[in-house]
Design an enzyme around this catalytic site. Structure first.
Site, PDB file in Angstrom:
ATOM      1  N   LYS A 123     -11.962  -2.380   6.471  1.00  0.00           N
ATOM      2  CA  LYS A 123     -11.108  -3.225   7.304  1.00  0.00           C
ATOM      3  C   LYS A 123     -11.640  -3.254   8.740  1.00  0.00           C
ATOM      4  CE  LYS A 123      -8.559  -3.653   3.676  1.00  0.00           C
ATOM      5  NZ  LYS A 123      -7.643  -2.630   3.237  1.00  0.00           N
ATOM      6  N   ASP A 182      -1.937   6.583   6.348  1.00  0.00           N
ATOM      7  CA  ASP A 182      -2.958   5.655   5.873  1.00  0.00           C
ATOM      8  C   ASP A 182      -3.227   4.705   7.042  1.00  0.00           C
ATOM      9  OD1 ASP A 182      -4.421   3.595   4.777  1.00  0.00           O
ATOM     10  OD2 ASP A 182      -3.013   3.158   3.144  1.00  0.00           O
ATOM     11  N   TRP A 194       0.834  -1.208   0.000  1.00  0.00           N
ATOM     12  CA  TRP A 194       0.000   0.000   0.000  1.00  0.00           C
ATOM     13  C   TRP A 194       0.862   1.249   0.000  1.00  0.00           C
ATOM     14  CZ3 TRP A 194      -4.281  -1.391  -1.874  1.00  0.00           C
ATOM     15  CH2 TRP A 194      -4.884  -2.588  -1.486  1.00  0.00           C
TER      16      TRP A 194
HETATM   17  C1  LIG Z   1      -7.050  -2.144   1.959  1.00  0.00           C
HETATM   18  C2  LIG Z   1      -6.055  -1.056   2.093  1.00  0.00           C
HETATM   19  C3  LIG Z   1      -5.967  -0.008   1.163  1.00  0.00           C
HETATM   20  C4  LIG Z   1      -6.834   0.052  -0.077  1.00  0.00           C
HETATM   21  O1  LIG Z   1      -8.113   0.380   0.255  1.00  0.00           O
HETATM   22  P1  LIG Z   1      -9.252   0.584  -0.866  1.00  0.00           P
HETATM   23  O2  LIG Z   1     -10.354   1.156  -0.049  1.00  0.00           O
HETATM   24  O3  LIG Z   1      -9.552  -0.758  -1.435  1.00  0.00           O
HETATM   25  O4  LIG Z   1      -8.736   1.536  -1.883  1.00  0.00           O
HETATM   26  C5  LIG Z   1      -5.042   0.981   1.383  1.00  0.00           C
HETATM   27  N1  LIG Z   1      -4.243   0.966   2.454  1.00  0.00           N
HETATM   28  C6  LIG Z   1      -4.288  -0.019   3.376  1.00  0.00           C
HETATM   29  C7  LIG Z   1      -3.369   0.006   4.552  1.00  0.00           C
HETATM   30  C8  LIG Z   1      -5.207  -1.058   3.222  1.00  0.00           C
HETATM   31  O5  LIG Z   1      -5.254  -2.044   4.130  1.00  0.00           O
END
Ligand SMILES: *Cc1c(COP(=O)(O)O)cnc(C)c1O
Length: 356
Positions: free
Chosen positions: A192, A168, A101
């Protein structure tokens, strides 16, 4: 039938949230209408939006210097919205590369500013969190991924720096207390640890927005959503509603302190077993282990399929590892019950008796 769902995302949510969400699909608050068919401008929904915002503020102690936004496009859209909104072409920003990511965030950012990767754990297949690296003081921000969903690592402490942090937090949002005042911006895709796919929470310091020279498309401009309270266009009504329900559940279960305690206990249960069991070994450096995504592999060749079958027989779902790490991954987000973690530990012990 009770299924223990260890999926990395979309992922488990509290049972009570699923129930309240189902009910609202049929009859929202006794209105005779479904949450899915009411106007996003109706008082019924604007109340939900206001509550989602105020719960976010309350749980994370977010003050009025920050806006709390509910956007679409996933966390992946924040990979470009952050630099698009915050960097002029000649501006510098620093990124820590701790996995897939982060790598994607860096790639997107390069289109909008002068990006340096100031630290990386790529040479060890991202099995640790880099520490003690230098951060150029003229960086507009330092971007980190607080929890690495795929590699099972997490920042237990955030880097000490004068440079504003951007994180993030998709896979550990609301899993532990966070000092928001150390960050200029935090973003998290809901699916998540918060709600259904379709909404991304962005907590952004208002004073940093609106400083770049380039023209930003209206929908991609944070200012648009700050000015309109995430209601410039139709927001993702149902994911926001369900996220709000989850936040109520978090609040009723001890808030972020309560989540942190519960999550630490669950993580200890499974990591202790991984460290004890001769057939399994963890893939992440111990001090950097994630409390959300537990990655482990078999110490002997050829047994993965047998373990996955045993899991299936015992209603344990979603533990196959991501292809970039292999083996197994148990995602044990806020809503995961300690009993479900114990069910996984039990089959690991049975597996060792049979094959060890
Ligand atoms: C799943 C995830 C993403 C991507 O998320 P989307 O909503 O599918 O774009 C980005 N960063 C992390 C840390 C993730 O676990």
């Amino acid at each position: 039938m009770k299924v223990h769902n260890f999926s990395a995302g979309p992922a488990i949510l509290p049972r009570s949230v699923f129930e309240a969400a189902s009910q609202a699909c049929l009859d929202f608050n006794g209105s005779g209408l479904s949450i899915l068919e009411i106007s996003h401008r109706s008082p019924e929904f604007t109340t939900v939006m206001a509550e989602a915002e105020s719960l976010t503020r309350e749980l994370l102690n977010v003050d009025d210097d920050y806006a709390v936004l509910f956007l679409t496009g996933g966390a992946s859209s924040q990979f470009f919205m952050v630099p698009l909104n915050l960097l002029n072409e000649e501006d510098k920003a620093s990124y820590v590369n701790t996995g897939s990511w982060s790598t994607k965030a860096i790639k997107e950012a390069k289109a909008y500013g002068q990006i340096s990767e100031v630290a990386s754990s790529k040479d060890k297949n991202f099995n640790f969190i880099p520490k003690g690296f230098d951060i150029p003081q003229d960086s507009k921000y330092l971007h980190i991924t607080s929890n690495n969903t795929i590699y099972g690592t997490a920042f237990s402490e955030f880097p000490e720096t004068e440079v504003p942090l951007i994180a993030d937090m998709s896979s550990d949002f609301l899993s532990r207390p966070v000092d928001v005042s150390r960050f200029d911006l935090i973003y998290a895709g809901a699916q998540k640890n918060l709600g259904p796919a379709g909404v991304t929470v962005v907590i952004v310091k208002k004073s940093i927005v609106g400083k770049v020279e380039r023209q930003i498309p209206t929908m991609l401009n944070y200012q648009t959503h700050i000015d309109k309270g995430s209601m410039f266009n139709t927001p993702p009504v149902f994911p926001i509603f369900v996220s709000m329900l989850t936040m109520k559940w978090v609040k009723d279960n001890g808030g972020l302190e309560g989540m942190a305690k519960r999550n630490a206990a669950k993580a200890q249960l499974i990591y202790d077993e991984i460290d004890r069991n001769s057939l399994f070994t963890g893939t992440a450096e111990k001090e950097d282990r994630s409390l959300m995504n537990v990655t482990f592999v078999m110490t002997r060749e050829g047994l993965d399929e047998a373990f996955l079958s045993l899991a299936k027989e015992n209603n344990i779902s979603g533990i196959k590892g991501h292809r970039s790490v292999g083996g197994f991954r148990a995602s044990i987000y806020n809503a995961m019950a300690p009993e479900s973690v114990q069910a996984l530990v039990d089959i690991m012990q049975r597996f060792e008796k049979q094959y060890g």
